[in-house]
Design a protein around this motif. Structure first.
Motif, short mmCIF file in Angstrom:
data_model
loop_
_atom_site.label_atom_id
_atom_site.label_comp_id
_atom_site.label_asym_id
_atom_site.label_seq_id
_atom_site.Cartn_x
_atom_site.Cartn_y
_atom_site.Cartn_z
N ILE A 217 -17.61 -70.81 6.20
CA ILE A 217 -18.49 -69.92 5.46
C ILE A 217 -17.68 -69.15 4.42
N VAL A 218 -18.17 -69.17 3.19
CA VAL A 218 -17.57 -68.39 2.12
C VAL A 218 -18.39 -67.12 1.97
N ARG A 219 -17.75 -65.99 2.29
CA ARG A 219 -18.50 -64.73 2.27
C ARG A 219 -18.57 -64.19 0.84
N ASN A 220 -19.43 -64.80 0.08
CA ASN A 220 -19.61 -64.37 -1.30
C ASN A 220 -20.88 -63.52 -1.42
N ARG A 221 -21.26 -63.22 -2.66
CA ARG A 221 -22.44 -62.38 -2.88
C ARG A 221 -23.70 -63.05 -2.35
N GLN A 222 -23.82 -64.36 -2.50
CA GLN A 222 -24.99 -65.07 -2.01
C GLN A 222 -25.07 -65.00 -0.49
N TYR A 223 -23.91 -65.03 0.17
CA TYR A 223 -23.89 -64.93 1.63
C TYR A 223 -24.41 -63.57 2.08
N ARG A 224 -23.93 -62.50 1.41
CA ARG A 224 -24.40 -61.17 1.76
C ARG A 224 -25.90 -61.03 1.53
N GLN A 225 -26.39 -61.60 0.43
CA GLN A 225 -27.81 -61.51 0.13
C GLN A 225 -28.63 -62.30 1.14
N TYR A 226 -28.08 -63.42 1.61
CA TYR A 226 -28.76 -64.24 2.61
C TYR A 226 -28.95 -63.45 3.90
N LEU A 227 -27.92 -62.70 4.30
CA LEU A 227 -28.02 -61.90 5.51
C LEU A 227 -29.00 -60.75 5.33
N GLU A 228 -28.95 -60.13 4.17
CA GLU A 228 -29.84 -59.00 3.92
C GLU A 228 -31.30 -59.41 3.92
N ASN A 229 -31.58 -60.62 3.47
CA ASN A 229 -32.96 -61.12 3.42
C ASN A 229 -33.42 -61.70 4.75
N ARG A 230 -32.49 -61.75 5.72
CA ARG A 230 -32.81 -62.29 7.05
C ARG A 230 -33.38 -63.71 6.96
N GLU A 231 -32.79 -64.53 6.14
CA GLU A 231 -33.25 -65.90 5.97
C GLU A 231 -32.63 -66.80 7.04
N LEU A 235 -28.07 -65.73 12.39
CA LEU A 235 -26.84 -65.74 11.61
C LEU A 235 -26.11 -67.07 11.76
N LEU A 236 -25.42 -67.44 10.71
CA LEU A 236 -24.64 -68.67 10.76
C LEU A 236 -23.39 -68.49 11.61
N GLU A 237 -22.80 -67.32 11.55
CA GLU A 237 -21.63 -66.99 12.35
C GLU A 237 -21.50 -65.47 12.36
N PRO A 238 -20.81 -64.92 13.32
CA PRO A 238 -20.63 -63.46 13.34
C PRO A 238 -19.93 -62.96 12.08
N ASP A 239 -20.48 -61.93 11.51
CA ASP A 239 -19.90 -61.37 10.29
C ASP A 239 -18.95 -60.25 10.70
N VAL A 240 -17.70 -60.63 10.90
CA VAL A 240 -16.71 -59.65 11.39
C VAL A 240 -16.36 -58.64 10.33
N GLU A 241 -16.68 -58.95 9.07
CA GLU A 241 -16.35 -58.03 8.00
C GLU A 241 -17.42 -57.00 7.76
N SER A 242 -18.53 -57.11 8.48
CA SER A 242 -19.64 -56.20 8.28
C SER A 242 -19.96 -55.48 9.56
N ASP A 243 -20.31 -54.21 9.46
CA ASP A 243 -20.68 -53.44 10.62
C ASP A 243 -22.17 -53.55 10.94
N ASP A 244 -22.93 -54.19 10.00
CA ASP A 244 -24.37 -54.30 10.20
C ASP A 244 -24.65 -55.35 11.26
N SER A 245 -25.65 -55.16 12.04
CA SER A 245 -26.08 -56.13 13.06
C SER A 245 -27.54 -56.46 12.82
N TYR A 246 -27.87 -57.70 13.03
CA TYR A 246 -29.23 -58.17 12.79
C TYR A 246 -29.78 -58.75 14.07
#
Length: 246
Positions: A217-231, A235-246
């Motif tokens: 996974i390349v954590r680029n802007r599109q990846y962040r937007q994908y998580l924010e939109n809950r698409e 999740l594809l994998e745990p986002d260790v760089e983010s404190d947000d949980s979904y």
């Protein structure tokens, strides 16, 4: 069998049939049976259509098919008129072929070659046999945009327009729907929302090696937007760089 029409009525109907028959025969003679006496090669002046693109002879082919249909209609009409004239001679003209009841004179005036009363007139049935291509194209213009459908991610009419539109249109920012448009670059359809070269959003940040293995996974802007939109399905994998949980 005696006809239920008077002699005057029968004579009028017979004259009507003969007149219509002469009109059809005269028309066929004048237009040389819709030009079907000559071959298509002679009409087009082409020695062979093999060296041409099918579109080059499309108009001629359409006209040929139309002429054949018109000729068949006239020939069928002549057969019905001849059958009606024969029925007059046999004495059973104006009798329904199904119920054997007299057909009203008013109906015979409108359709002098009919063999049926109004009740037993065969219905014209439109064939349900359609080209198989229509199953793919239906409903009409239904493939213009497939973005709203979860089961489709193919190239559609909107994608085709975006490619053409990227070369420029006659529209200006003044013609845009929004009031904050000040550049030609953002006037394209969904220009700021879609990722060029990708069908699905996740294709812009999911990567593999040259053999299609080792998904990463390349954590680029599109990846962040994908998580924010809950698409997607979680999740594809745990986002260790983010404190947000979904």
């Amino acid at each position: 069998m005696m006809s239920h029409f008077t002699a005057k009525q029968l004579q009028s109907l017979r004259s009507q049939l003969i007149t219509e028959k002469r009109d059809i025969e005269h028309r066929l003679e004048q237009n040389e049976h819709y030009g079907l006496g000559d071959s298509m090669k002679l009409q087009t002046g082409e020695l062979s259509p093999i060296d041409n693109h099918p579109g080059d002879v499309a108009t001629e082919m359409y006209d040929r098919e139309k002429d054949i249909s018109l000729l068949e209609h006239d020939e069928f009409q002549l057969e019905r008129i001849d059958s009606a004239l024969h029925s007059i001679e046999e004495g059973h003209y104006g009798t329904c072929a199904v119920c054997q009841q007299p057909i009203p004179y008013e109906r015979m005036q409108a359709v002098p070659y009919t063999k049926y009363c109004k009740k037993h007139q065969p219905e014209t049935v439109v064939s349900e046999n359609r080209p198989v291509e229509e199953e793919f194209l239906a409903p009409a213009f239904g493939r213009t945009s497939l973005d709203e459908r979860d089961d489709q991610n193919g190239f559609d009419g909107e994608d085709a327009w975006q490619i053409v539109e990227s070369w420029g249109t006659s529209n200006t920012p003044a013609m845009a729907e929004g009031r904050d448009i000040d550049s030609y670059d953002v006037m394209a359809i969904e220009a700021t929302d879609e990722v060029e070269g990708c069908v699905e959003a996740y294709e812009s940040f999911v990567a593999t090696d040259i053999y299609g293995h080792d998904v990463s996974i390349v954590r680029n802007r599109q990846y962040r937007q994908y998580l924010e939109n809950r698409e997607g399905d979680g999740l594809l994998e745990p986002d260790v760089e983010s404190d947000d949980s979904y």
